[in-house]
Design a protein around this motif. Structure first.
Motif, PDB file in Angstrom:
ATOM      1  N   MET A   1       0.852  -1.189  -0.012  1.00 51.40           N
ATOM      2  CA  MET A   1      -0.005   0.207   0.199  1.00 51.40           C
ATOM      3  C   MET A   1       0.831   1.138   0.027  1.00 51.40           C
ATOM      4  O   MET A   1       1.845   1.363   0.846  1.00 51.40           O
ATOM      5  CB  MET A   1      -0.921  -0.100   1.289  1.00 51.40           C
ATOM      6  CG  MET A   1      -1.633   1.175   1.336  1.00 51.40           C
ATOM      7  SD  MET A   1      -2.575   1.281   3.064  1.00 51.40           S
ATOM      8  CE  MET A   1      -4.243   0.603   2.340  1.00 51.40           C
ATOM      9  N   LYS A   2       0.531   2.219  -0.653  1.00 48.82           N
ATOM     10  CA  LYS A   2       1.571   3.449  -0.937  1.00 48.82           C
ATOM     11  C   LYS A   2       0.674   4.467  -0.177  1.00 48.82           C
ATOM     12  O   LYS A   2      -0.470   4.645  -0.277  1.00 48.82           O
ATOM     13  CB  LYS A   2       1.598   3.935  -2.652  1.00 48.82           C
ATOM     14  CG  LYS A   2       2.576   5.013  -2.555  1.00 48.82           C
ATOM     15  CD  LYS A   2       2.618   5.303  -4.173  1.00 48.82           C
ATOM     16  CE  LYS A   2       3.630   6.325  -4.175  1.00 48.82           C
ATOM     17  NZ  LYS A   2       3.690   6.981  -5.479  1.00 48.82           N
ATOM     18  N   ASN A   3       1.671   5.176   0.491  1.00 48.26           N
ATOM     19  CA  ASN A   3       1.058   6.219   1.330  1.00 48.26           C
ATOM     20  C   ASN A   3       1.675   7.719   0.746  1.00 48.26           C
ATOM     21  O   ASN A   3       2.861   7.782   0.652  1.00 48.26           O
ATOM     22  CB  ASN A   3       1.448   6.182   2.864  1.00 48.26           C
ATOM     23  CG  ASN A   3       0.838   7.153   3.567  1.00 48.26           C
ATOM     24  OD1 ASN A   3       0.370   8.147   3.111  1.00 48.26           O
ATOM     25  ND2 ASN A   3       1.253   7.022   4.907  1.00 48.26           N
ATOM     26  N   ASP A   4       0.706   8.502   0.317  1.00 43.73           N
ATOM     27  CA  ASP A   4       1.081   9.778  -0.386  1.00 43.73           C
ATOM     28  C   ASP A   4       0.995  10.804   0.674  1.00 43.73           C
ATOM     29  O   ASP A   4       1.125  11.940   0.193  1.00 43.73           O
ATOM     30  CB  ASP A   4       0.461  10.032  -1.538  1.00 43.73           C
ATOM     31  CG  ASP A   4       0.919   8.956  -2.698  1.00 43.73           C
ATOM     32  OD1 ASP A   4       1.879   8.513  -2.834  1.00 43.73           O
ATOM     33  OD2 ASP A   4      -0.130   8.779  -3.476  1.00 43.73           O
ATOM     34  N   ALA A   5       0.841  10.592   1.764  1.00 46.38           N
ATOM     35  CA  ALA A   5       0.690  11.562   2.930  1.00 46.38           C
ATOM     36  C   ALA A   5       1.741  12.478   3.142  1.00 46.38           C
ATOM     37  O   ALA A   5       3.117  11.586   3.056  1.00 46.38           O
ATOM     38  CB  ALA A   5       0.366  11.043   4.145  1.00 46.38           C
ATOM     39  N   ASN A   6       1.885  13.785   3.326  1.00 42.50           N
ATOM     40  CA  ASN A   6       3.021  14.590   3.434  1.00 42.50           C
ATOM     41  C   ASN A   6       3.097  14.827   5.066  1.00 42.50           C
ATOM     42  O   ASN A   6       2.240  15.777   5.490  1.00 42.50           O
ATOM     43  CB  ASN A   6       3.079  15.899   2.753  1.00 42.50           C
ATOM     44  CG  ASN A   6       3.221  15.440   1.236  1.00 42.50           C
ATOM     45  OD1 ASN A   6       4.075  14.840   0.931  1.00 42.50           O
ATOM     46  ND2 ASN A   6       2.654  16.316   0.494  1.00 42.50           N
ATOM     47  N   ILE A   7       3.692  13.949   5.710  1.00 43.76           N
ATOM     48  CA  ILE A   7       3.682  14.043   7.528  1.00 43.76           C
ATOM     49  C   ILE A   7       4.771  14.888   7.994  1.00 43.76           C
ATOM     50  O   ILE A   7       5.740  14.732   7.582  1.00 43.76           O
ATOM     51  CB  ILE A   7       3.659  12.693   7.902  1.00 43.76           C
ATOM     52  CG1 ILE A   7       2.370  11.951   7.133  1.00 43.76           C
ATOM     53  CG2 ILE A   7       3.490  12.901   9.386  1.00 43.76           C
ATOM     54  CD1 ILE A   7       2.496  10.642   7.362  1.00 43.76           C
ATOM     55  N   GLY A   8       4.359  15.637   8.549  1.00 46.49           N
ATOM     56  CA  GLY A   8       5.369  16.453   9.496  1.00 46.49           C
ATOM     57  C   GLY A   8       5.455  16.046  10.944  1.00 46.49           C
ATOM     58  O   GLY A   8       4.194  15.973  11.569  1.00 46.49           O
ATOM     59  N   VAL A   9       6.527  15.986  11.657  1.00 46.43           N
ATOM     60  CA  VAL A   9       6.662  15.600  13.046  1.00 46.43           C
ATOM     61  C   VAL A   9       7.397  16.830  13.755  1.00 46.43           C
ATOM     62  O   VAL A   9       8.340  17.094  13.293  1.00 46.43           O
ATOM     63  CB  VAL A   9       7.384  14.268  13.129  1.00 46.43           C
ATOM     64  CG1 VAL A   9       7.434  13.822  14.603  1.00 46.43           C
ATOM     65  CG2 VAL A   9       6.626  13.102  12.362  1.00 46.43           C
ATOM     66  N   PHE A  10       6.742  17.262  14.862  1.00 51.11           N
ATOM     67  CA  PHE A  10       7.225  18.262  15.484  1.00 51.11           C
ATOM     68  C   PHE A  10       7.241  17.846  17.005  1.00 51.11           C
ATOM     69  O   PHE A  10       6.202  17.655  17.776  1.00 51.11           O
ATOM     70  CB  PHE A  10       6.243  19.496  15.510  1.00 51.11           C
ATOM     71  CG  PHE A  10       6.183  19.941  14.138  1.00 51.11           C
ATOM     72  CD1 PHE A  10       7.169  20.784  13.703  1.00 51.11           C
ATOM     73  CD2 PHE A  10       5.107  19.563  13.232  1.00 51.11           C
ATOM     74  CE1 PHE A  10       6.874  21.404  12.331  1.00 51.11           C
ATOM     75  CE2 PHE A  10       5.273  19.990  11.982  1.00 51.11           C
ATOM     76  CZ  PHE A  10       6.037  20.932  11.327  1.00 51.11           C
ATOM     77  N   LEU A  11       8.486  17.964  17.799  1.00 50.22           N
ATOM     78  CA  LEU A  11       8.617  17.334  18.969  1.00 50.22           C
ATOM     79  C   LEU A  11       8.815  18.504  19.947  1.00 50.22           C
ATOM     80  O   LEU A  11       9.599  19.418  19.577  1.00 50.22           O
ATOM     81  CB  LEU A  11       9.834  16.528  19.059  1.00 50.22           C
ATOM     82  CG  LEU A  11       9.870  14.995  18.366  1.00 50.22           C
ATOM     83  CD1 LEU A  11      11.131  14.147  18.449  1.00 50.22           C
ATOM     84  CD2 LEU A  11       8.325  14.282  18.581  1.00 50.22           C
ATOM     85  N   CYS A  12       8.262  18.679  21.263  1.00 49.19           N
ATOM     86  CA  CYS A  12       8.295  19.841  21.959  1.00 49.19           C
ATOM     87  C   CYS A  12       9.362  19.542  23.091  1.00 49.19           C
ATOM     88  O   CYS A  12       9.608  18.458  23.766  1.00 49.19           O
ATOM     89  CB  CYS A  12       6.936  20.047  22.582  1.00 49.19           C
ATOM     90  SG  CYS A  12       6.853  21.397  23.804  1.00 49.19           S
ATOM     91  N   GLU A  13      10.165  20.697  23.539  1.00 43.45           N
ATOM     92  CA  GLU A  13      11.199  20.597  24.503  1.00 43.45           C
ATOM     93  C   GLU A  13      10.631  20.959  25.602  1.00 43.45           C
ATOM     94  O   GLU A  13      10.966  20.642  26.806  1.00 43.45           O
ATOM     95  CB  GLU A  13      12.365  21.446  24.127  1.00 43.45           C
ATOM     96  CG  GLU A  13      13.414  21.037  23.182  1.00 43.45           C
ATOM     97  CD  GLU A  13      14.324  22.179  22.771  1.00 43.45           C
ATOM     98  OE1 GLU A  13      14.107  23.424  23.365  1.00 43.45           O
ATOM     99  OE2 GLU A  13      15.407  21.669  22.275  1.00 43.45           O
ATOM    100  N   CYS A  14       9.478  21.692  25.640  1.00 44.72           N
ATOM    101  CA  CYS A  14       8.528  21.972  26.729  1.00 44.72           C
ATOM    102  C   CYS A  14       9.523  23.088  27.911  1.00 44.72           C
ATOM    103  O   CYS A  14       9.275  22.771  28.869  1.00 44.72           O
ATOM    104  CB  CYS A  14       7.887  21.033  27.469  1.00 44.72           C
ATOM    105  SG  CYS A  14       6.633  21.585  28.475  1.00 44.72           S
ATOM    106  N   GLY A  15      10.187  23.997  27.079  1.00 41.96           N
ATOM    107  CA  GLY A  15      11.062  24.725  27.888  1.00 41.96           C
ATOM    108  C   GLY A  15      12.176  23.939  28.760  1.00 41.96           C
ATOM    109  O   GLY A  15      12.308  24.704  29.878  1.00 41.96           O
ATOM    110  N   GLY A  16      12.393  22.915  28.487  1.00 40.74           N
ATOM    111  CA  GLY A  16      13.276  21.894  29.407  1.00 40.74           C
ATOM    112  C   GLY A  16      12.612  20.849  30.103  1.00 40.74           C
ATOM    113  O   GLY A  16      13.241  20.061  30.686  1.00 40.74           O
ATOM    114  N   LYS A  17      11.429  21.077  30.211  1.00 38.59           N
ATOM    115  CA  LYS A  17      10.405  20.024  30.997  1.00 38.59           C
ATOM    116  C   LYS A  17      10.581  18.750  30.553  1.00 38.59           C
ATOM    117  O   LYS A  17      10.706  17.717  31.049  1.00 38.59           O
ATOM    118  CB  LYS A  17       9.166  20.464  31.242  1.00 38.59           C
ATOM    119  CG  LYS A  17       8.804  21.733  32.084  1.00 38.59           C
ATOM    120  CD  LYS A  17       7.441  22.051  32.501  1.00 38.59           C
ATOM    121  CE  LYS A  17       7.557  23.083  33.554  1.00 38.59           C
ATOM    122  NZ  LYS A  17       6.877  24.279  32.977  1.00 38.59           N
ATOM    123  N   ILE A  18      10.596  18.714  29.202  1.00 42.43           N
ATOM    124  CA  ILE A  18      10.567  17.363  28.428  1.00 42.43           C
ATOM    125  C   ILE A  18      12.045  17.202  27.987  1.00 42.43           C
ATOM    126  O   ILE A  18      12.615  16.028  28.517  1.00 42.43           O
ATOM    127  CB  ILE A  18       9.940  17.327  27.334  1.00 42.43           C
ATOM    128  CG1 ILE A  18       8.258  17.537  27.613  1.00 42.43           C
ATOM    129  CG2 ILE A  18      10.118  16.245  26.268  1.00 42.43           C
ATOM    130  CD1 ILE A  18       7.340  17.596  26.739  1.00 42.43           C
TER     131      ILE A  18
END
Length: 76
Positions: free
Chosen positions: A1-18
């Motif tokens: 199955m081909k997936n043509d989605a353009n996916i963006g992943v954004f990770l949060c530092e949470c100001g140092g909490k994460i």
């Protein structure tokens, strides 16, 4: 199955909490996947400057799906 989605992943530092507890660059290495169109770490993607940066990346990369990895809404 081909997936043509353009996916963006954004990770949060949470100001140092994460980012003080989780090695986010290592997470990026681990989840780097050839189908992600964009993968980036932001200090606060839930605040106005972060949201503006995400909007810019959505337009720049033609993203039609996004995933934001961050804290609970109770934290902010």
């Amino acid at each position: 199955m081909k997936n043509d989605a353009n996916i963006g992943v954004f990770l949060c530092e949470c100001g140092g909490k994460i980012s003080s507890r989780i090695d986010l660059p290592k997470v990026c290495e681990f989840i780097r996947y050839s189908s992600w169109k964009h993968l980036e770490i932001y200090p606060h993607p839930c605040l106005a400057p972060g949201l503006d940066a995400i909007r810019a990346q959505i337009q720049a990369h033609g993203l039609d799906r996004i995933l934001i990895g961050g804290c609970s809404s109770r934290v902010m």
